[in-house]
Motif scaffolding. Structure first.
Motif, PDB file in Angstrom:
ATOM      1  N   GLY A 213      -0.840  -5.428  -7.532  1.00 32.37           N
ATOM      2  CA  GLY A 213       0.406  -5.436  -6.774  1.00 32.37           C
ATOM      3  C   GLY A 213       0.226  -4.994  -5.331  1.00 32.37           C
ATOM      4  O   GLY A 213       1.186  -4.951  -4.564  1.00 32.37           O
ATOM      5  N   LEU A 214      -1.002  -4.662  -4.959  1.00 30.85           N
ATOM      6  CA  LEU A 214      -1.294  -4.170  -3.611  1.00 30.85           C
ATOM      7  C   LEU A 214      -0.963  -5.237  -2.573  1.00 30.85           C
ATOM      8  O   LEU A 214      -1.319  -6.412  -2.736  1.00 30.85           O
ATOM      9  CB  LEU A 214      -2.770  -3.789  -3.526  1.00 30.85           C
ATOM     10  CG  LEU A 214      -3.250  -2.980  -2.320  1.00 30.85           C
ATOM     11  CD1 LEU A 214      -2.622  -1.597  -2.296  1.00 30.85           C
ATOM     12  CD2 LEU A 214      -4.780  -2.857  -2.355  1.00 30.85           C
ATOM     13  N   LYS A 215      -0.269  -4.829  -1.512  1.00 30.54           N
ATOM     14  CA  LYS A 215       0.046  -5.784  -0.449  1.00 30.54           C
ATOM     15  C   LYS A 215      -1.238  -6.370   0.137  1.00 30.54           C
ATOM     16  O   LYS A 215      -2.305  -5.759   0.069  1.00 30.54           O
ATOM     17  CB  LYS A 215       0.864  -5.094   0.643  1.00 30.54           C
ATOM     18  CG  LYS A 215       2.279  -4.726   0.216  1.00 30.54           C
ATOM     19  CD  LYS A 215       3.087  -4.224   1.399  1.00 30.54           C
ATOM     20  CE  LYS A 215       4.542  -3.946   1.018  1.00 30.54           C
ATOM     21  NZ  LYS A 215       4.696  -2.748   0.179  1.00 30.54           N
ATOM     22  N   GLN A 216      -1.126  -7.548   0.724  1.00 31.70           N
ATOM     23  CA  GLN A 216      -2.302  -8.274   1.201  1.00 31.70           C
ATOM     24  C   GLN A 216      -3.130  -7.438   2.173  1.00 31.70           C
ATOM     25  O   GLN A 216      -4.351  -7.471   2.156  1.00 31.70           O
ATOM     26  CB  GLN A 216      -1.872  -9.592   1.856  1.00 31.70           C
ATOM     27  CG  GLN A 216      -3.053 -10.481   2.223  1.00 31.70           C
ATOM     28  CD  GLN A 216      -2.608 -11.854   2.690  1.00 31.70           C
ATOM     29  OE1 GLN A 216      -1.427 -12.151   2.715  1.00 31.70           O
ATOM     30  NE2 GLN A 216      -3.566 -12.690   3.059  1.00 31.70           N
ATOM     31  N   GLU A 217      -2.451  -6.656   3.006  1.00 34.71           N
ATOM     32  CA  GLU A 217      -3.139  -5.806   3.982  1.00 34.71           C
ATOM     33  C   GLU A 217      -3.308  -4.376   3.458  1.00 34.71           C
ATOM     34  O   GLU A 217      -3.646  -3.459   4.210  1.00 34.71           O
ATOM     35  CB  GLU A 217      -2.369  -5.791   5.308  1.00 34.71           C
ATOM     36  CG  GLU A 217      -1.014  -5.082   5.275  1.00 34.71           C
ATOM     37  CD  GLU A 217       0.125  -5.892   4.651  1.00 34.71           C
ATOM     38  OE1 GLU A 217       1.271  -5.420   4.701  1.00 34.71           O
ATOM     39  OE2 GLU A 217      -0.144  -6.994   4.098  1.00 34.71           O
ATOM     40  N   GLY A 218      -3.080  -4.194   2.159  1.00 33.30           N
ATOM     41  CA  GLY A 218      -3.091  -2.853   1.576  1.00 33.30           C
ATOM     42  C   GLY A 218      -4.483  -2.253   1.467  1.00 33.30           C
ATOM     43  O   GLY A 218      -5.507  -2.937   1.571  1.00 33.30           O
ATOM     44  N   LEU A 219      -4.508  -0.935   1.212  1.00 34.21           N
ATOM     45  CA  LEU A 219      -5.755  -0.168   1.154  1.00 34.21           C
ATOM     46  C   LEU A 219      -5.908   0.476  -0.215  1.00 34.21           C
ATOM     47  O   LEU A 219      -4.981   1.131  -0.704  1.00 34.21           O
ATOM     48  CB  LEU A 219      -5.738   0.920   2.227  1.00 34.21           C
ATOM     49  CG  LEU A 219      -6.879   1.946   2.201  1.00 34.21           C
ATOM     50  CD1 LEU A 219      -8.208   1.281   2.549  1.00 34.21           C
ATOM     51  CD2 LEU A 219      -6.587   3.107   3.151  1.00 34.21           C
ATOM     52  N   LEU A 220      -7.077   0.318  -0.822  1.00 37.07           N
ATOM     53  CA  LEU A 220      -7.416   1.033  -2.046  1.00 37.07           C
ATOM     54  C   LEU A 220      -8.352   2.190  -1.707  1.00 37.07           C
ATOM     55  O   LEU A 220      -9.380   1.992  -1.051  1.00 37.07           O
ATOM     56  CB  LEU A 220      -8.112   0.101  -3.043  1.00 37.07           C
ATOM     57  CG  LEU A 220      -8.691   0.793  -4.295  1.00 37.07           C
ATOM     58  CD1 LEU A 220      -7.568   1.343  -5.170  1.00 37.07           C
ATOM     59  CD2 LEU A 220      -9.582  -0.153  -5.082  1.00 37.07           C
ATOM     60  N   ILE A 221      -7.997   3.380  -2.180  1.00 33.80           N
ATOM     61  CA  ILE A 221      -8.806   4.585  -1.976  1.00 33.80           C
ATOM     62  C   ILE A 221      -9.338   5.012  -3.341  1.00 33.80           C
ATOM     63  O   ILE A 221      -8.563   5.172  -4.291  1.00 33.80           O
ATOM     64  CB  ILE A 221      -7.959   5.706  -1.346  1.00 33.80           C
ATOM     65  CG1 ILE A 221      -7.475   5.276   0.050  1.00 33.80           C
ATOM     66  CG2 ILE A 221      -8.737   7.018  -1.270  1.00 33.80           C
ATOM     67  CD1 ILE A 221      -6.400   6.183   0.630  1.00 33.80           C
ATOM     68  N   TYR A 222     -10.645   5.207  -3.447  1.00 30.88           N
ATOM     69  CA  TYR A 222     -11.220   5.542  -4.751  1.00 30.88           C
ATOM     70  C   TYR A 222     -12.463   6.407  -4.586  1.00 30.88           C
ATOM     71  O   TYR A 222     -13.038   6.493  -3.491  1.00 30.88           O
ATOM     72  CB  TYR A 222     -11.532   4.276  -5.552  1.00 30.88           C
ATOM     73  CG  TYR A 222     -12.705   3.463  -5.057  1.00 30.88           C
ATOM     74  CD1 TYR A 222     -13.989   3.676  -5.564  1.00 30.88           C
ATOM     75  CD2 TYR A 222     -12.543   2.471  -4.086  1.00 30.88           C
ATOM     76  CE1 TYR A 222     -15.076   2.924  -5.125  1.00 30.88           C
ATOM     77  CE2 TYR A 222     -13.623   1.720  -3.639  1.00 30.88           C
ATOM     78  CZ  TYR A 222     -14.890   1.953  -4.163  1.00 30.88           C
ATOM     79  OH  TYR A 222     -15.958   1.216  -3.720  1.00 30.88           O
TER      80      TYR A 222
END
Length: 457
Positions: A213-222
Motif C-alpha cells: 500500500g506504500l505510495k509510489q514515492e514512499g519510503l520503507l525503513i527497515y
C-alpha cells in the motif's frame, strides 16, 4: 470528524433508510456501546457468536446519532437513522480509507515482530515537535483498530502514525491498502506468531506486505542486518536502513545505558547526543528508525533531541514503578517473544542496581508453535550468574526456561509456578523493598495482574 449522514452515504456508496435523516450529524465512530459518545456512528460487526445489530437501539440510547446496518440482517428499525451497507466491516474500512484521503496527512505505518508500540511512541514524540499528530492508541492495530484510529483523527491532522499488527498472512496487506503510507517502518523480524506462519522467512514476507500500500514515492525503513527482508524486497522500493553496520543509513557511534533511559550518538549528527527515556540498547535502534522517518519529513536531530526528552510512553512497556514497600519494578508485561525477552533480560542484568537484589518474573511466550520449548530454553540460557539473584517463572512452557536458568544461577534461585495465584503469593512473601523486579510475559499470561498486586503491597 463532522459529517452528515448524507455525506457519509455518498462517500461510501451506502443507502439511507429514510431521507428525513439526511442532515443527521455524525461527529465520531464507535463499535462498543460502553464507550459511546454523543454523536457517534455505531458500527455493528457480525461475529461468529455475537451480532452487533442487536445492540443498535442500546447504542442510540447511549448517544449514537446513527448506525450502519448490514442489508442481509432482517428487521432494521425504521425510527433509527441507518446507513444500509452490504457488509458493515467493509463499509467501516471503506469509510476510513475515504476519510484519510480527505484529511490527507502524511502517513507513517509501523509493523514488526517487536517494538511496534515503542517505535510509535518515539516517532510520535519527534513528529509532534513540528506537526499536528494523530497516532494509534492501545493495541488498536488490527482490521478494526486501524480504521477506528483513522476515523477518530481530527480534521487538522498533519501526520498520522498507524501501528499495524498481524498473526497471519494478508492481514498487513489489508491494513496498508487502507492507510496508503508515505513512510513504512519494519522494526524487526522475530519469532512472534511463528505458530501460524511457520518460519521467520514467512514472518518477513508477512511484514513486507506493508509495501503493497506504500505510495509510489514512499519510503520503507527497515533493519539493515535483516537478510530476510533484503532477500524478499522488490527492487523498485525506495529504502533506508538502520543498524549496527556502517553501511546502514543510520548507525550508532556510542551507546550508554542508564537507569531511566539510553544515551547515544549516530553517524547522521555525531555532535548531537540523543537521550531516549526508555532503557535497553534495542530501543536505540527503534529510535534510529524514527529518526529516519523524521528526516524524511524535515525534522533534524537537534529538534528530535528536545522532543525525546519530554516524550510520553504507552503503559506496561519498560515502565518503571515503585511499590509501597520500596520495590523498584520494571514493568514490561504487555507482551513477550524470544527476541524481546532476551533483550530485556540482558539489559536488566547489566544495570547497576545499587547493591539491591535483582529478580526476574517471567511467564510463557505464546504463539511459538512446535519450537516453543526450544525458544524458551534459549531465552533462559542468556541468564548469567551474579547478574541476577532470583527467577520466578510461571506457565507450562516456562519449564524449559527454568531448566536453563537453574544451570546458570542454581536451582535454589529459580522458582517455578503453574498457578498465577501461587506466583503472586510467593512473590509477595519474597519482596521486602530492597530489590528490583523485572516483569516480562505474553499479555495472555496476565502478569499485569501480578504487578498490580505488588503495587498494592
Amino acid at each position: 470528524m463532522k459529517k452528515t449522514l448524507l455525506e457519509i452515504a455518498t462517500l461510501i456508496n451506502a443507502q439511507l433508510n429514510q431521507a428525513q435523516f439526511n442532515e443527521t450529524k455524525v461527529t465520531g465512530v464507535c463499535f462498543d456501546t460502553r464507550q459511546m459518545k454523543q454523536g457517534d456512528l455505531f458500527v455493528p460487526f457480525v461475529g461468529e457468536t455475537r451480532d452487533g445489530h442487536s445492540f443498535v437501539r442500546e447504542a442510540v440510547k447511549a448517544g449514537a446519532a446513527a448506525s450502519f446496518w448490514q442489508m442481509d440482517v432482517p428487521n432494521p428499525p425504521a425510527d433509527v437513522p441507518l446507513l444500509l451497507v452490504e457488509n458493515t466491516s467493509d463499509a467501516f474500512e471503506r469509510f476510513a480509507k475515504k476519510y484519510l484521503a480527505e484529511v490527507a496527512p502524511k502517513v507513517v505505518a509501523i509493523t514488526g515482530s517487536n517494538g511496534k508500540t515503542t517505535t510509535k511512541d518515539i516517532t510520535r514524540a519527534i513528529m509532534e515537535s513540528r506537526y499536528k499528530v494523530h497516532a494509534t492508541s492501545g493495541n488498536f492495530n488490527n482490521h478494526i483498530g486501524l480504521p477506528y484510529t483513522i476515523l477518530t483523527m481530527p480534521e487538522d491532522t498533519e501526520v498520522a502514525i498507524l501501528e499495524m499488527g498481524m498473526n497471519h498472512r494478508n492481514e498487513i496487506e489489508k491494513l496498508t491498502q487502507i492507510a496508503c503510507p508515505d513512510i513504512a517502518i519494519i522494526t524487526n523480524i522475530g519469532e512472534a506468531h511463528i505458530e501460524y506462519l511457520g518460519s521467520r522467512e514467512e514472518i518477513a514476507k508477512a511484514k513486507l506486505e506493508i509495501i503493497l500500500g506504500l505510495k509510489q514515492e514512499g519510503l520503507l525503513i527497515y533493519p539493515h542486518e535483516e537478510t530476510l527482508i533484503k532477500q524478499n524486497l522488490p527492487k523498485n522500493v525506495q529504502t533506508e536502513t538502520f543498524g549496527r553496520e556502517h553501511t546502514a543509513d543510520i548507525y550508532p557511534l556510542t551507546i550508554a545505558t542508564e537507569t531511566e533511559g539510553t544515551r547515544f550518538t549516530t553517524n547522521l549528527d555525531p555532535e548531537t547526543s540523543l537521550y531516549v527515556p526508555i532503557i535497553g540498547e534495542h530501543n536505540v535502534f527503534n529510535t534510529m528508525a524514527a529518526l529516519l522517518a523524521a528526516r524524511k519529513l524535515d525534522i533534524d536531530s537537534a529538534t528530535a533531541k528536545t522532543a525525546l526528552n519530554g516524550m510520553e510512553r504507552s503503559k506496561s512497556r519498560l515502565e518503571w514503578l515503585e511499590s509501597p514497600r520500596g520495590t523498584k519494578i520494571l514493568n514490561d508485561s504487555y507482551n513477550s517473544s524470544p527476541t524481546a525477552l532476551k533483550a530485556v533480560l540482558k539489559t536488566f542484568m547489566n544495570m547497576e542496581a545499587d547493591g539491591k537484589r535483582k529478580i526476574a518474573v517471567v511467564a510463557d511466550m505464546l504463539e511459538l508453535g512446535k519450537d516453543a520449548e526450544k525458544f524458551h530454553r534459549e531465552s533462559g540460557e542468556v541468564i548469567e550468574a551474579k547478574k541476577l539473584d532470583e527467577v520466578f517463572a510461571y506457565g507450562e512452557k516456562m519449564q524449559a526456561f527454568v531448566e536453563a536458568a537453574s544451570e546458570r544461577i542454581g536451582a535454589d534461585h529459580v522458582h517455578y509456578f503453574t498457578s498465577k495465584d501461587e506466583l503472586e503469593k510467593a512473590l509477595l512473601q519474597a519482596v521486602t523493598g530492597d530489590e528490583w523486579v523485572l516483569f516480562k510475559g505474553s499479555y495472555g499470561m496476565g502478569l499485569k495482574d501480578v504487578v498490580e498486586k505488588l503495587m498494592i503491597g
